[in-house]
Design a protein around this motif. Structure first.
Motif, PDB file in Angstrom:
ATOM      1  N   GLU A 414     -62.846 -21.965  19.896  1.00 25.62           N
ATOM      2  CA  GLU A 414     -63.502 -22.032  18.583  1.00 25.62           C
ATOM      3  C   GLU A 414     -63.098 -23.280  17.803  1.00 25.62           C
ATOM      4  O   GLU A 414     -63.133 -23.295  16.562  1.00 25.62           O
ATOM      5  CB  GLU A 414     -63.184 -20.778  17.755  1.00 25.62           C
ATOM      6  CG  GLU A 414     -63.615 -19.475  18.403  1.00 25.62           C
ATOM      7  CD  GLU A 414     -63.245 -18.272  17.586  1.00 25.62           C
ATOM      8  OE1 GLU A 414     -64.096 -17.797  16.812  1.00 25.62           O
ATOM      9  OE2 GLU A 414     -62.096 -17.817  17.708  1.00 25.62           O
ATOM     10  N   ASP A 415     -62.765 -24.343  18.513  1.00 25.12           N
ATOM     11  CA  ASP A 415     -62.231 -25.563  17.900  1.00 25.12           C
ATOM     12  C   ASP A 415     -63.142 -26.738  18.243  1.00 25.12           C
ATOM     13  O   ASP A 415     -63.293 -27.114  19.405  1.00 25.12           O
ATOM     14  CB  ASP A 415     -60.812 -25.818  18.429  1.00 25.12           C
ATOM     15  CG  ASP A 415     -60.118 -26.977  17.720  1.00 25.12           C
ATOM     16  OD1 ASP A 415     -60.799 -27.843  17.157  1.00 25.12           O
ATOM     17  OD2 ASP A 415     -58.867 -27.013  17.759  1.00 25.12           O
ATOM     18  N   HIS A 416     -63.728 -27.331  17.212  1.00 23.19           N
ATOM     19  CA  HIS A 416     -64.681 -28.428  17.416  1.00 23.19           C
ATOM     20  C   HIS A 416     -64.066 -29.617  18.140  1.00 23.19           C
ATOM     21  O   HIS A 416     -64.723 -30.267  18.956  1.00 23.19           O
ATOM     22  CB  HIS A 416     -65.276 -28.867  16.070  1.00 23.19           C
ATOM     23  CG  HIS A 416     -64.270 -29.300  15.040  1.00 23.19           C
ATOM     24  ND1 HIS A 416     -64.411 -30.432  14.286  1.00 23.19           N
ATOM     25  CD2 HIS A 416     -63.100 -28.737  14.625  1.00 23.19           C
ATOM     26  CE1 HIS A 416     -63.397 -30.555  13.454  1.00 23.19           C
ATOM     27  NE2 HIS A 416     -62.586 -29.536  13.649  1.00 23.19           N
ATOM     28  N   ARG A 417     -62.808 -29.915  17.870  1.00 20.96           N
ATOM     29  CA  ARG A 417     -62.194 -31.088  18.511  1.00 20.96           C
ATOM     30  C   ARG A 417     -61.798 -30.801  19.961  1.00 20.96           C
ATOM     31  O   ARG A 417     -61.709 -31.722  20.770  1.00 20.96           O
ATOM     32  CB  ARG A 417     -61.015 -31.586  17.684  1.00 20.96           C
ATOM     33  CG  ARG A 417     -61.433 -31.944  16.255  1.00 20.96           C
ATOM     34  CD  ARG A 417     -60.624 -33.057  15.651  1.00 20.96           C
ATOM     35  NE  ARG A 417     -60.919 -33.185  14.231  1.00 20.96           N
ATOM     36  CZ  ARG A 417     -61.944 -33.852  13.720  1.00 20.96           C
ATOM     37  NH1 ARG A 417     -62.796 -34.464  14.539  1.00 20.96           N
ATOM     38  NH2 ARG A 417     -62.139 -33.925  12.412  1.00 20.96           N
ATOM     39  N   MET A 418     -61.606 -29.557  20.306  1.00 22.25           N
ATOM     40  CA  MET A 418     -61.442 -29.225  21.721  1.00 22.25           C
ATOM     41  C   MET A 418     -62.757 -29.469  22.468  1.00 22.25           C
ATOM     42  O   MET A 418     -62.763 -29.980  23.594  1.00 22.25           O
ATOM     43  CB  MET A 418     -60.996 -27.778  21.883  1.00 22.25           C
ATOM     44  CG  MET A 418     -59.544 -27.518  21.537  1.00 22.25           C
ATOM     45  SD  MET A 418     -58.373 -28.446  22.556  1.00 22.25           S
ATOM     46  CE  MET A 418     -58.737 -27.761  24.190  1.00 22.25           C
ATOM     47  N   ALA A 419     -63.879 -29.116  21.845  1.00 22.96           N
ATOM     48  CA  ALA A 419     -65.178 -29.314  22.484  1.00 22.96           C
ATOM     49  C   ALA A 419     -65.444 -30.788  22.735  1.00 22.96           C
ATOM     50  O   ALA A 419     -65.888 -31.180  23.829  1.00 22.96           O
ATOM     51  CB  ALA A 419     -66.285 -28.711  21.623  1.00 22.96           C
ATOM     52  N   THR A 420     -65.178 -31.632  21.745  1.00 22.37           N
ATOM     53  CA  THR A 420     -65.462 -33.059  21.921  1.00 22.37           C
ATOM     54  C   THR A 420     -64.505 -33.716  22.909  1.00 22.37           C
ATOM     55  O   THR A 420     -64.881 -34.659  23.601  1.00 22.37           O
ATOM     56  CB  THR A 420     -65.434 -33.792  20.568  1.00 22.37           C
ATOM     57  OG1 THR A 420     -64.165 -33.598  19.935  1.00 22.37           O
ATOM     58  CG2 THR A 420     -66.527 -33.274  19.647  1.00 22.37           C
ATOM     59  N   THR A 421     -63.279 -33.209  22.996  1.00 27.81           N
ATOM     60  CA  THR A 421     -62.348 -33.745  23.999  1.00 27.81           C
ATOM     61  C   THR A 421     -62.843 -33.434  25.403  1.00 27.81           C
ATOM     62  O   THR A 421     -62.744 -34.271  26.318  1.00 27.81           O
ATOM     63  CB  THR A 421     -60.940 -33.167  23.783  1.00 27.81           C
ATOM     64  OG1 THR A 421     -60.500 -33.481  22.462  1.00 27.81           O
ATOM     65  CG2 THR A 421     -59.950 -33.740  24.788  1.00 27.81           C
ATOM     66  N   GLY A 422     -63.388 -32.240  25.616  1.00 27.35           N
ATOM     67  CA  GLY A 422     -63.974 -31.922  26.917  1.00 27.35           C
ATOM     68  C   GLY A 422     -65.099 -32.864  27.274  1.00 27.35           C
ATOM     69  O   GLY A 422     -65.276 -33.252  28.436  1.00 27.35           O
TER      70      GLY A 422
END
Length: 471
Positions: A414-422
């Motif tokens: 549920e973390d936007h910056r985890m998504a963009t890092t992927g």
């Protein structure tokens, strides 16, 4: 909130590409770069600035027009919270690419309402002091994950200022603030080691306190100081003076907060994955509207990204990162040893690049990220290691050893910056599936559209192997 992509096989930087909804029924296959990039794009407004200015607008003595604000889940939650407390917030036509301007007319602060914080730290830390100035009880709650984010510092601070707060002793959401229409203010000591937002939240409302505020941070460490400087600058632009006679001490006298017209800068932290793409794929990525002077922590990208061998130039209000041939073109990415205590929100993107480097990296000063949308240190380590990486958690950071990465599911927590890092890692590693790209709606609902449409525009006649290629 729905996320979108741009339709059609060709993507001009500022063309009329049609936005179509992204199918969010399953994981998002992160696109792998097929050649050196030649991308130019604008970004929506800064979340940090938008939500600070919304709070100040609701507390001001006259209406405020916010030009080119962010429209995202975090900003929508802030707007609804302030409407519940008595502000009138209207959408009006503007010249921004990403949505209307906002006209905020302050009203009498009223309680007897409920505030949904979602997972927005700015809502859960900035709005309780505003609610303390309202008359009547205000209940704060949010997403399940929000109930793990630290709030005791703000709860205890308001109690010290004489505000009745009921949290059943948990120090987290949910809790209730029982405002009486005013806050006495005065002397206050807090330990804001867990988040600079506690300082900013108190400073934003302090001009409306009867005696103002003399606020002292007592902890040994204060993360994200630039965000406090941003708060002070926002207040100064509205005629409010904040004195800081020594580090960790701020004084605000009771005074009026002016309305007016405010331009919101593009979100420079949201620029991080897009600029990182040039280092991975090679070629150039340009962000238009880059401010000459700013308090946003994303400005540190100008000095951080060259540590990975990139060239950075500024011209005509734009910033360009040139990755040369890039990792996919055969360049060797050096690791980094860097303290990111001043810009922790950049850490996920920097860790994503470092996971692809050929030498070890050590990224420190980010222990406070354990209290963000998720425990970002644990999440980054788990997901990179899950793809075959070698990441070790430190007390205040991460140590990253070179290791080949492979395909797999990248969880987003549920973390936007985890998504963009992927997405960054997926540029170089085929088969990375990002669990929930919709988490980017928190601060950038257009991420998937900008990523697949404008960022991955390949320079004419190039591919990762140097052969002719197209996206």
């Amino acid at each position: 909130m729905q996320v979108y992509r741009y339709s059609g096989p060709e993507f001009s930087p500022y063309g009329d590409d049609e936005l179509v909804p992204v199918d969010e029924s399953g994981p998002w296959l992160a696109p792998t770069a097929t050649g050196r990039l030649d991308a130019r794009l604008q970004l929506p407004g800064s979340k940090s600035l938008t939500n600070r200015e919304l709070v100040l607008s609701a507390l001001a003595d006259s209406p405020t027009l916010l030009r080119r604000p962010l429209h995202s889940r975090d900003s929508a939650l802030m707007i609804e919270a302030l409407r519940n407390l008595g502000a009138t917030i209207e959408e009006v036509e503007g010249d921004g690419e990403f949505g209307p301007d906002l006209l905020i007319t302050p009203g009498e602060l009223i309680g007897s309402s409920s505030i949904d914080c979602g997972l927005a730290g700015t809502v859960m830390r900035f709005v309780p002091p505003v609610a303390s100035l309202a008359l009547g009880p205000v209940v704060f709650d949010g997403d399940a994950s929000a109930r793990r984010r630290p709030m005791r510092t703000m709860i205890d601070a308001l109690r010290t200022l004489g505000v009745d707060v009921n949290d059943d002793g948990r120090g987290v959401l949910p809790f209730s603030v029982y405002g009486t229409g005013s806050v006495e203010g005065g002397e206050l000591e807090i330990d804001a080691s867990a988040s600079s937002q506690f300082v900013s939240g108190l400073l934003l409302s302090a001009p409306r306190f009867t005696r103002g505020l003399r606020l002292r941070h007592t902890g040994e460490h204060l993360p994200s100081i630039p965000h406090i400087e941003m708060t002070i600058e926002c207040l100064a632009a509205r005629g409010v003076t904040v004195e800081s006679p020594e580090p960790g001490l701020w004084t605000v006298e009771p005074q009026a907060i002016a309305g007016g017209e405010i331009d919101i800068e593009p979100d420079l932290s949201n620029a991080a994955p897009f600029l990182a793409a040039a280092i991975v794929a090679g070629g150039t990525v340009t962000i238009d509207g880059w401010p000459d002077v700013t308090t946003q922590v994303g400005a540190h990208l100008e000095t951080i990204l060259p540590l990975f061998g990139a060239g950075v130039t500024r011209a005509d209000g734009s910033l360009t990162v040139d990755g040369g041939v890039g990792l996919l073109g055969g360049a060797t990415l050096p690791g980094v040893d860097i303290d990111l205590s001043a810009g922790g929100e950049l850490a996920p993107a920097i860790v994503g690049i470092a996971a692809l480097a050929s030498t070890p990296s050590r990224i420190t000063g980010i222990g406070h990220l354990r209290g963000h949308e998720t425990d970002r240190l644990a999440a980054l380590a788990a997901e990179i290691n899950g793809l075959g990486g070698n990441v070790t958690e430190l007390d205040d950071g991460l140590a990253i050893e070179p290791a080949p990465l492979g395909a797999g599911l990248w969880h987003t927590y549920e973390d936007h910056r985890m998504a963009t890092t992927g997405a960054i890692i997926g540029l170089a590693v085929p088969g990375v599936e990002v669990e929930d790209i919709d988490t980017t709606s928190k601060t950038l609902p257009q991420f998937a559209a900008l990523w697949t449409g404008r960022t991955l525009a390949v320079a004419e006649g190039t591919s990762a192997s140097g052969e002719l290629g197209t996206l």
